[in-house]
Every structure is written in structure tokens, then in C-alpha cells.
Design a protein around this motif. Structure first.
Motif, short mmCIF file in Angstrom:
data_model
loop_
_atom_site.label_atom_id
_atom_site.label_comp_id
_atom_site.label_asym_id
_atom_site.label_seq_id
_atom_site.Cartn_x
_atom_site.Cartn_y
_atom_site.Cartn_z
N ALA A 9 0.85 -1.14 0.13
CA ALA A 9 -0.10 -0.15 0.02
C ALA A 9 0.90 1.10 -0.05
O ALA A 9 0.57 2.27 -0.65
CB ALA A 9 -1.02 -0.02 1.20
N PHE A 10 2.01 1.25 0.76
CA PHE A 10 3.02 2.40 0.70
C PHE A 10 3.67 2.46 -0.75
O PHE A 10 3.53 3.64 -1.09
CB PHE A 10 3.98 2.18 1.77
N ALA A 11 3.99 1.39 -1.21
CA ALA A 11 4.41 1.26 -2.74
C ALA A 11 3.30 2.35 -3.54
O ALA A 11 3.86 2.91 -4.58
CB ALA A 11 4.83 0.23 -3.21
N ALA A 12 2.14 1.71 -3.39
CA ALA A 12 1.14 2.60 -4.40
C ALA A 12 0.81 4.05 -3.96
O ALA A 12 0.93 4.75 -5.14
CB ALA A 12 -0.09 1.68 -3.92
N ARG A 13 1.18 4.39 -2.71
CA ARG A 13 1.30 5.84 -2.32
C ARG A 13 2.47 6.52 -3.20
O ARG A 13 2.33 7.64 -3.51
CB ARG A 13 1.07 6.01 -0.84
N LEU A 14 3.42 5.85 -2.94
CA LEU A 14 4.87 6.48 -3.54
C LEU A 14 4.53 6.47 -4.83
O LEU A 14 5.14 7.52 -5.26
CB LEU A 14 5.98 5.37 -3.20
N ARG A 26 14.62 -2.62 2.53
CA ARG A 26 15.95 -1.97 3.27
C ARG A 26 15.68 -0.46 3.46
O ARG A 26 16.11 -0.06 4.43
CB ARG A 26 17.26 -2.38 2.14
N ALA A 27 14.98 0.20 2.40
CA ALA A 27 15.00 1.68 2.69
C ALA A 27 14.03 2.02 3.77
O ALA A 27 14.31 3.23 4.28
CB ALA A 27 14.45 1.87 1.33
N VAL A 28 13.14 1.20 4.37
CA VAL A 28 12.36 1.68 5.43
C VAL A 28 12.84 0.95 6.71
O VAL A 28 12.23 1.08 7.72
CB VAL A 28 11.13 1.23 5.41
N THR A 29 14.28 0.51 6.95
CA THR A 29 14.66 -0.20 7.79
C THR A 29 15.74 0.64 8.69
O THR A 29 16.71 0.98 8.05
CB THR A 29 15.40 -1.72 7.45
N HIS A 30 15.39 1.12 9.59
CA HIS A 30 16.19 2.11 10.44
C HIS A 30 17.49 1.21 11.01
O HIS A 30 17.36 0.07 11.36
CB HIS A 30 15.58 2.73 11.63
N ARG A 90 5.53 12.59 5.61
CA ARG A 90 4.46 12.28 6.30
C ARG A 90 3.30 12.18 5.40
O ARG A 90 2.13 11.49 5.94
CB ARG A 90 4.28 13.72 7.28
N ALA A 91 3.31 12.90 4.47
CA ALA A 91 2.26 12.98 3.40
C ALA A 91 1.91 11.49 3.02
O ALA A 91 0.80 11.41 2.54
CB ALA A 91 2.82 13.93 2.24
N ILE A 92 2.95 10.77 2.78
CA ILE A 92 2.70 9.42 2.08
C ILE A 92 2.73 8.46 3.43
O ILE A 92 3.11 7.27 3.11
CB ILE A 92 3.79 9.12 1.08
N ASP A 93 2.90 8.81 4.56
CA ASP A 93 2.89 7.97 5.54
C ASP A 93 4.12 7.03 5.89
O ASP A 93 3.88 5.65 6.24
CB ASP A 93 1.49 7.22 5.78
N ILE A 94 5.30 7.60 5.69
CA ILE A 94 6.31 6.61 5.62
C ILE A 94 6.60 5.86 7.18
O ILE A 94 6.71 4.97 7.50
CB ILE A 94 7.80 7.29 5.40
N GLY A 95 6.11 6.96 8.26
CA GLY A 95 6.23 6.65 9.37
C GLY A 95 5.64 5.23 9.95
O GLY A 95 6.19 4.46 10.62
N GLU A 96 4.55 4.83 9.29
CA GLU A 96 3.83 3.68 9.62
C GLU A 96 4.61 2.52 9.03
O GLU A 96 4.06 1.26 9.77
CB GLU A 96 2.36 3.87 9.15
N VAL A 97 5.28 2.46 8.01
CA VAL A 97 5.86 1.58 7.50
C VAL A 97 7.36 1.16 8.04
O VAL A 97 8.13 0.42 7.59
CB VAL A 97 5.83 1.08 6.13
#
Length: 226
Positions: A9-14, A26-30, A90-97
Motif C-alpha cells: 500500500a505504501f509503494a502504491a502511495r509512493l 531495506r529503505a524503511v529499515t532503521h 508524512r504525506a505518504i505515511d512513511i512513519g507507519e511502515v
């Protein structure tokens, strides 16, 4: 590898369909997840910053073919700085993933400006690795185009503008002082005072020191005039 429903769903928003989903993971792994995941997003963030810079510089040149470098530079800085990257995130809700370690989760990592901005740049690099520059450019412009179109003709940030105001009058640079801090450790609120050599000052409060400094500088600029 198949993306989870949340990441899909995030990729679709992106706006990008990953041929190699592992790049997005990997990109969303801190880095706080290093004990679980071998690769975090730090190296991707380094590359994504450069890809973003190139795309934005190109977009600004195309948007205003006659603008001099002296006007383009502050516009560029306004579009690639941490605050802007975090706002897009924030606009694409990266935080949640975001994949965060326990300490970052407990300290409110999903809302931290620095983590959001870094993740946004890492995602840009993931798209670049996955499908090349044109794909990365499409993703960036999908989310930055409204900002490119609306960035002020003089987009200097308030701190820079205030410092230049002081220098033009032969005065020393403004001094920024933290006068108060409140709230829990994971979500502090800062009050910053900026003072000029003649004693003029202004204060502002925000959830990040940089934001409070900028707001205080803006308030003082409005007070002292052009």
C-alpha cells in the motif's frame, strides 16, 4: 520476495512498483534494527540525498530558465532540506511502515523529523536502484512538483535572512538560546530566543530546536522590518 500488504500500500502511495521488493524493505529499515536485519537504510539515504538534489536542481532550472544562481540556490535549499523531506514523508505515511528497534519505537521514532527525512531519501535511492534515474525522477516529481511550483522567489530560510539583515548593518550574527524545554523525553517541546546585538529579541516554541529557531527568526524579522 513479496511485500507485505502494508508495504504494498505504501509503494502504491509512493507511485512505484518495485521489481526488487527487498530494496524497499531495506529503505524503511532503521539502523536500530541492525540486530534483526543485516542491511539498514543509511547507505541508501546517502545516495538518495544526491539523487533528490539532482532532480530538484534540474526541475528548478526548467521552471525558471532566467533565474540567476543567487535565486536558485535558496529555492533549492528550501526543497531539499530535512523539513521538506520529512513533510513529504508524512504525506505518504512513511512513519507507519518504518522498521524500528524497540528503543526508537518507545521514543516516538515514527514521528521524528530526522528519521522520516532519512527514510524518504532512502526510498528515493531504492527506486533509483530498482529502475534507474527516470523512475526516481518520476517519483520525486510526483511528490515535489507542487512544492517546486510554489517555492517563493526568495526562498531563504528565516535564520539566513536574519543573519544577512544583521550583517548588512554591520552587526554581529544573531544569538540563539534555549530558554525552556518541556514535554516527555520522546516528544520534547523547545522554546528558543533569538537576540540581536541591540537587544531586540523574539521567542518561539516548537517540537524541534531547528523549527523553533526558524520561527523565532521569522518573528524577529517581522518585528525589525526589511
Amino acid at each position: 520476495m513479496k511485500l507485505s500488504a502494508q508495504l504494498a500500500a505504501f509503494a502504491a502511495r509512493l507511485g512505484h512498483d518495485f521489481a526488487d521488493p527487498a530494496l524497499l524493505v531495506r529503505a524503511v529499515t532503521h539502523a536500530s534494527m541492525s540486530s534483526v536485519y543485516r542491511d539498514d537504510n543509511q547507505r541508501l539515504e546517502f545516495l538518495g540525498d544526491r539523487v533528490l538534489g539532482l532532480v530538484i536542481a534540474e526541475a528548478l532550472l526548467q521552471a525558471d530558465p532566467r533565474a540567476a544562481e543567487g535565486l536558485l540556490a535558496p529555492r533549492y535549499n528550501a526543497l531539499v532540506r530535512r523539513e521538506t523531506c520529512a513533510a513529504v514523508a508524512r504525506a505518504i505515511d512513511i512513519g507507519e511502515v518504518l522498521k524500528l528497534g524497540r528503543s526508537e519505537m518507545q521514543s516516538g521514532g515514527r514521528r521524528k523529523e530526522a528519521l522520516l527525512a532519512d527514510a524518504m531519501e532512502a526510498v528515493i535511492a531504492a527506486v533509483y536502484y530498482d529502475a534507474g534515474y527516470d523512475a526516481a525522477r518520476r517519483v520525486i516529481m510526483r511528490h515535489w512538483a507542487p512544492l517546486v511550483g510554489s517555492v517563493a522567489a526568495d526562498a531563504r530560510d528565516a535564520k539566513t535572512a536574519l543573519q544577512e539583515w544583521a550583517q548588512a548593518r554591520g552587526a554581529p550574527p544573531p544569538v540563539y538560546t534555549e530558554v525552556a524545554r518541556s514535554g516527555p523525553d520522546h516528544q520534547p517541546v523547545f522554546t528558543i530566543r533569538v537576540t540581536l546585538a541591540d537587544g531586540a529579541f523574539a521567542e518561539a516554541t516548537a517540537g524541534a530546536k531547528r523549527q523553533a529557531e526558524q520561527a523565532a527568526a521569522q518573528a524577529l524579522l517581522e518585528r525589525v522590518g526589511p
